[in-house]
Motif scaffolding. Structure first.
Motif, PDB file in Angstrom:
ATOM      1  N   MET A 138       0.877  -1.158   0.000  1.00  0.00           N
ATOM      2  CA  MET A 138       0.000   0.000   0.000  1.00  0.00           C
ATOM      3  C   MET A 138       0.920   1.215   0.000  1.00  0.00           C
ATOM      4  O   MET A 138       1.464   1.597   1.029  1.00  0.00           O
ATOM      5  N   GLN A 139       1.097   1.802  -1.179  1.00  0.00           N
ATOM      6  CA  GLN A 139       2.090   2.853  -1.317  1.00  0.00           C
ATOM      7  C   GLN A 139       1.712   3.815  -2.426  1.00  0.00           C
ATOM      8  O   GLN A 139       0.820   3.553  -3.230  1.00  0.00           O
ATOM      9  N   GLY A 140       2.409   4.956  -2.454  1.00  0.00           N
ATOM     10  CA  GLY A 140       2.144   5.975  -3.459  1.00  0.00           C
ATOM     11  C   GLY A 140       2.778   5.651  -4.794  1.00  0.00           C
ATOM     12  O   GLY A 140       3.633   4.769  -4.910  1.00  0.00           O
ATOM     13  N   SER A 141       2.355   6.388  -5.821  1.00  0.00           N
ATOM     14  CA  SER A 141       2.880   6.155  -7.165  1.00  0.00           C
ATOM     15  C   SER A 141       4.389   6.345  -7.223  1.00  0.00           C
ATOM     16  O   SER A 141       5.104   5.580  -7.870  1.00  0.00           O
ATOM     17  N   PHE A 142       4.902   7.371  -6.542  1.00  0.00           N
ATOM     18  CA  PHE A 142       6.344   7.625  -6.567  1.00  0.00           C
ATOM     19  C   PHE A 142       7.113   6.425  -6.023  1.00  0.00           C
ATOM     20  O   PHE A 142       8.069   5.952  -6.644  1.00  0.00           O
ATOM     21  N   VAL A 143       6.693   5.911  -4.877  1.00  0.00           N
ATOM     22  CA  VAL A 143       7.379   4.772  -4.269  1.00  0.00           C
ATOM     23  C   VAL A 143       7.207   3.522  -5.113  1.00  0.00           C
ATOM     24  O   VAL A 143       8.130   2.713  -5.257  1.00  0.00           O
ATOM     25  N   THR A 144       6.019   3.343  -5.705  1.00  0.00           N
ATOM     26  CA  THR A 144       5.783   2.192  -6.566  1.00  0.00           C
ATOM     27  C   THR A 144       6.746   2.176  -7.745  1.00  0.00           C
ATOM     28  O   THR A 144       7.356   1.147  -8.067  1.00  0.00           O
ATOM     29  N   VAL A 145       6.888   3.328  -8.395  1.00  0.00           N
ATOM     30  CA  VAL A 145       7.804   3.424  -9.535  1.00  0.00           C
ATOM     31  C   VAL A 145       9.240   3.194  -9.086  1.00  0.00           C
ATOM     32  O   VAL A 145      10.009   2.463  -9.736  1.00  0.00           O
ATOM     33  N   TYR A 146       9.617   3.805  -7.974  1.00  0.00           N
ATOM     34  CA  TYR A 146      10.979   3.630  -7.478  1.00  0.00           C
ATOM     35  C   TYR A 146      11.291   2.157  -7.220  1.00  0.00           C
ATOM     36  O   TYR A 146      12.338   1.644  -7.621  1.00  0.00           O
ATOM     37  N   ASN A 147      10.380   1.465  -6.543  1.00  0.00           N
ATOM     38  CA  ASN A 147      10.622   0.065  -6.203  1.00  0.00           C
ATOM     39  C   ASN A 147      10.690  -0.829  -7.435  1.00  0.00           C
ATOM     40  O   ASN A 147      11.393  -1.851  -7.432  1.00  0.00           O
ATOM     41  N   ARG A 148       9.983  -0.471  -8.496  1.00  0.00           N
ATOM     42  CA  ARG A 148      10.006  -1.288  -9.714  1.00  0.00           C
ATOM     43  C   ARG A 148      11.251  -1.030 -10.549  1.00  0.00           C
ATOM     44  O   ARG A 148      11.810  -1.941 -11.144  1.00  0.00           O
ATOM     45  N   LEU A 149      11.682   0.214 -10.594  1.00  0.00           N
ATOM     46  CA  LEU A 149      12.748   0.571 -11.522  1.00  0.00           C
ATOM     47  C   LEU A 149      14.111   0.757 -10.869  1.00  0.00           C
ATOM     48  O   LEU A 149      15.136   0.483 -11.489  1.00  0.00           O
ATOM     49  N   LEU A 150      14.144   1.216  -9.631  1.00  0.00           N
ATOM     50  CA  LEU A 150      15.423   1.591  -9.027  1.00  0.00           C
ATOM     51  C   LEU A 150      15.602   1.009  -7.630  1.00  0.00           C
ATOM     52  O   LEU A 150      16.072   1.707  -6.735  1.00  0.00           O
ATOM     53  N   PRO A 151      15.249  -0.212  -7.394  1.00  0.00           N
ATOM     54  CA  PRO A 151      15.360  -0.738  -6.031  1.00  0.00           C
ATOM     55  C   PRO A 151      16.791  -0.700  -5.517  1.00  0.00           C
ATOM     56  O   PRO A 151      17.706  -1.208  -6.161  1.00  0.00           O
TER      57      PRO A 151
END
Length: 241
Positions: A138-151
């Protein structure tokens, strides 16, 4: 058993539209009136039971800050109190109307935190419980994108400096890290010229951290900067829809 049954359902709470999707199945509902009421309008299928549910909030619903932990804090309760105070100070939100979440995996003296309307958080939690769905994120769009692309990229090296800019539904969120830690984040309506806004926002954030802001890479999704700080380069991201 369906070959899709093991895949999680993805619930995206956009600024104007709710979206429920899994491979082979997608449905949407407009957000009108009370936002939480739109959840029922998605027409949840019978298959959406006893599985996994990943929830993404549009950044327009959230308030972000980078918390700098002062020396001497002891235990989780003191950190929670400090996070709540910083959220009130920066954004004027808090109390029972807002749910505050802090990145527990952060290292060092800073952590990324956000606040979400509690009515939405509770409505999603109730619906998941009724359908026996297990919320895995359960997270925001910014964190979602970060976790998918730049973990893990911001902890890749103590001297590393970089940033991620995410533009969705006309809102731009930009986070900056340096020295292995989050340093600044800002989220705002982008208006008509996202590139110009991004070009102004990054140098402004970099200036606030002084000498720590060396040359770095700006990763962007949905936008392209017109201006970059000296020594910076840009990397356009794809595949985070």
């Amino acid at each position: 058993m369906s070959r899709f049954s093991a895949e999680p359902w993805r619930l995206t709470l956009g600024e104007r539209t709710w979206r429920l999707a899994r491979a082979g199945d997608e449905r949407t509902a407009p957000v009108e009136g009370e936002p939480a009421a739109a959840l029922a309008g998605l027409g949840w299928p019978e298959e959406a039971r006893r599985g996994a549910l990943a929830v993404e909030f549009a950044d327009a619903w959230l308030r972000y800050i980078v918390i700098e932990w002062p020396a001497g804090l002891k235990g989780g309760s003191e950190r929670e109190a400090w996070a709540a105070e910083r959220m009130r100070s920066v954004h004027g939100v808090g109390g029972p109307e807002w749910a505050i979440s802090v990145d527990r995996g952060a290292s060092g003296d800073t952590a990324l935190a956000c606040a979400a309307p509690r009515t939405l958080v509770d409505a999603v939690a109730r619906l998941a419980a009724e359908r026996r769905l297990r919320i895995t994120a359960m997270q925001g769009s910014f964190v979602t994108v970060y976790n998918r692309l730049l973990p893990g990229s911001h902890v890749g090296g103590k001297g590393a400096c970089g940033a991620l800019g995410v533009c969705r539904e006309g809102r731009l969120t930009l986070g900056l890290w340096a020295g292995g830690q989050w340093r600044r984040i800002r989220s705002a309506n982008a208006g008509g010229d996202v590139g110009a806004m991004l070009g102004r926002m990054l140098p402004g954030l970099a200036t606030t951290i002084g000498d720590a802001a060396g040359a770095g890479v700006l990763h962007v999704l949905g936008a392209a900067p017109q201006v970059l700080p000296e020594g910076w380069s840009v990397q356009v991201c794809e595949g985070a829809a």
